[in-house]
Design a protein around this motif. Structure first.
Motif, PDB file in Angstrom:
ATOM      1  N   SER A   1       0.842  -1.199   0.000  1.00 30.14           N
ATOM      2  CA  SER A   1       0.000   0.000   0.000  1.00 30.14           C
ATOM      3  C   SER A   1       0.877   1.248   0.000  1.00 30.14           C
ATOM      4  CB  SER A   1      -0.996   0.002   1.163  1.00 30.14           C
ATOM      5  OG  SER A   1      -0.349   0.249   2.380  1.00 30.14           O
TER       6      SER A   1
ATOM      7  N   SER B   1       1.739   5.442   5.524  1.00 28.65           N
ATOM      8  CA  SER B   1       3.148   5.111   5.286  1.00 28.65           C
ATOM      9  C   SER B   1       3.577   5.435   3.854  1.00 28.65           C
ATOM     10  CB  SER B   1       3.413   3.637   5.598  1.00 28.65           C
ATOM     11  OG  SER B   1       2.534   2.824   4.856  1.00 28.65           O
TER      12      SER B   1
ATOM     13  N   ARG C   1      -5.059  -0.613   9.350  1.00 25.95           N
ATOM     14  CA  ARG C   1      -6.069   0.399   9.670  1.00 25.95           C
ATOM     15  C   ARG C   1      -6.943  -0.058  10.838  1.00 25.95           C
ATOM     16  NH1 ARG C   1      -7.844   4.086   4.704  1.00 25.95           N
ATOM     17  NH2 ARG C   1      -5.589   4.400   4.752  1.00 25.95           N
TER      18      ARG C   1
ATOM     19  N   MET D   1      -4.890  -0.375  14.125  1.00 30.32           N
ATOM     20  CA  MET D   1      -4.624   0.927  14.765  1.00 30.32           C
ATOM     21  C   MET D   1      -5.855   1.400  15.535  1.00 30.32           C
ATOM     22  SD  MET D   1      -2.572   3.199  11.976  1.00 30.32           S
ATOM     23  CE  MET D   1      -1.291   2.430  10.983  1.00 30.32           C
TER      24      MET D   1
ATOM     25  N   ASP E   1       6.545  -5.421  10.818  1.00 29.65           N
ATOM     26  CA  ASP E   1       5.346  -4.591  10.691  1.00 29.65           C
ATOM     27  C   ASP E   1       4.113  -5.365  11.162  1.00 29.65           C
ATOM     28  OD1 ASP E   1       6.627  -2.316   9.904  1.00 29.65           O
ATOM     29  OD2 ASP E   1       6.474  -2.735   7.768  1.00 29.65           O
TER      30      ASP E   1
END
Ligand code: DP6
Length: 339
Positions: A112, A146, A194, A197, A284
């Motif tokens: 992404s 990012s 997403r 988070m 990550d």
């Protein structure tokens, strides 16, 4: 110009972005720092036309109801908004977007980030916006946070800021590094960044501490880069990655991105260090581990860690270029390479 092609590469954060202060504008709760890679590029062509927005991903025409098509359409709306503000006659045009990922899309190599950096560069050029690096990073940020760092050459700091204008990435000087990617599982992640988070902000009791510690880590990282202190860069990177996974693990219900194989790699990296080879690990929002080293140690480390990779091979990566416009022939080559 009514058509433009751009290339961008993924980036791996040494100080991670995890959490938004503003969901709509994608303003992070703290700054972050990353290295742009020199492989796994995304090449994207944006061609303006009157039909509805359309997305072709890796040779497949996606339906307009597909979530990827919708996310790209929403991003194009932002680009059209900028074109309108500037009174450009492209502002009403739709776009055909053709994108090719050279990296395995779901292998956790931040597709992404490369995707929205390439799209921001190609779309802004096709719509006739002449953006400088800072404004291009601000635009890419709106697609995926990012992605603002993939606009930048080699090493980037994303300044958190507190508004659309003040949240952008820029290049910083850092000592030459290598990254060794250990792909322990190439499947798509279970919880998107997403959603992860959001859950962390809503339910992790350590979230406040995470925000403060990230700001401190970033300040220290910027100093370590300026001092070309590889050991300190590595120590901050590994500690910070573990802290990110700790704040995520503490969600309710818990979220766990690392797999047993990921921990094996962290252990193997600690063992390398005990044997005098300086390497440090990060990961990550998924099970794959990326190790940082001095360039001269990278091949030896890749040799030692290959056994943990799904395909038996760890891959050495080096600092790469930020998003840039390419000519159509290069784009055809990239598409041919993966066809
Ligand atoms: C763990 O940039 O993919 O890779 O802004 O919601 O699109 P959105 O998230 P994204 O998150 C990346 C998270 C990370 C850490 C990092 O790259 O800094």
């Amino acid at each position: 110009m009514t058509q433009a092609t751009a290339r961008a590469y993924p980036n791996i954060a040494l100080v991670k972005y995890w959490g938004k202060a503003d969901e709509a504008l994608i303003i992070p709760v703290a700054g972050s720092m990353s290295m742009t890679l020199d492989d796994y590029a995304t090449t994207t062509t944006v061609r303006l036309d009157d039909a509805a927005d359309a997305l072709n991903l890796n040779g497949t025409e996606l339906d307009h109801t597909d979530s990827a098509t919708q996310r790209v359409g929403a991003f194009l709306d932002i680009v059209r908004g900028l074109a309108q503000e500037r009174g450009l006659d492209t502002a009403a045009a739709h776009a055909q977007v053709t994108t090719v990922n050279e990296g395995p899309t779901a292998a956790g190599m931040a597709s992404s980030a490369s995707g929205f950096a390439a799209l921001a560069q190609a779309a802004s050029a096709a719509y006739g916006l002449d953006l400088d690096t800072r404004d291009l990073s601000r635009l890419a940020r709106r697609g995926s946070g990012s992605a603002c760092r993939s606009v930048i050459n080699r090493f980037a700091v994303w300044h958190a800021g507190d508004s659309d204008e003040t949240s952008y990435a820029e290049e910083i000087a850092a000592p030459d590094l290598a990254m060794i990617a250990v792909t322990v599982a190439s499947g798509a992640k279970k919880v998107s960044s997403r959603a992860g988070m959001r859950a962390t902000a809503a339910t992790s009791p350590f979230y406040r501490a995470w925000i403060t510690t990230t700001e401190e880590s970033l300040n220290e990282m910027v100093r370590a880069c300026a001092d070309a202190d590889f050991t300190r860069i590595g120590e901050i990177t590994e500690a910070h990655a573990m802290r990110m996974h700790a704040v995520i693990n503490a969600c309710e219900p818990p979220i766990r991105y690392l797999a047993p194989a990921s921990y094996q790699v962290f252990d193997a990296v600690a063992e390398l260090r005990a044997n005098g080879v300086e390497a440090y690990a990060t990961a990550d929002a998924g099970p794959n581990v990326v190790v940082i080293s001095r360039p001269e140690d990278a091949e030896q480390i890749a040799g030692a860690l290959g056994q943990y990779a799904e395909n038996g091979e760890a891959k050495v990566l080096r600092p790469g270029p930020g998003a840039h416009v390419v000519n159509a022939d290069d784009a055809a080559d990239a598409a041919g390479a993966t066809a």
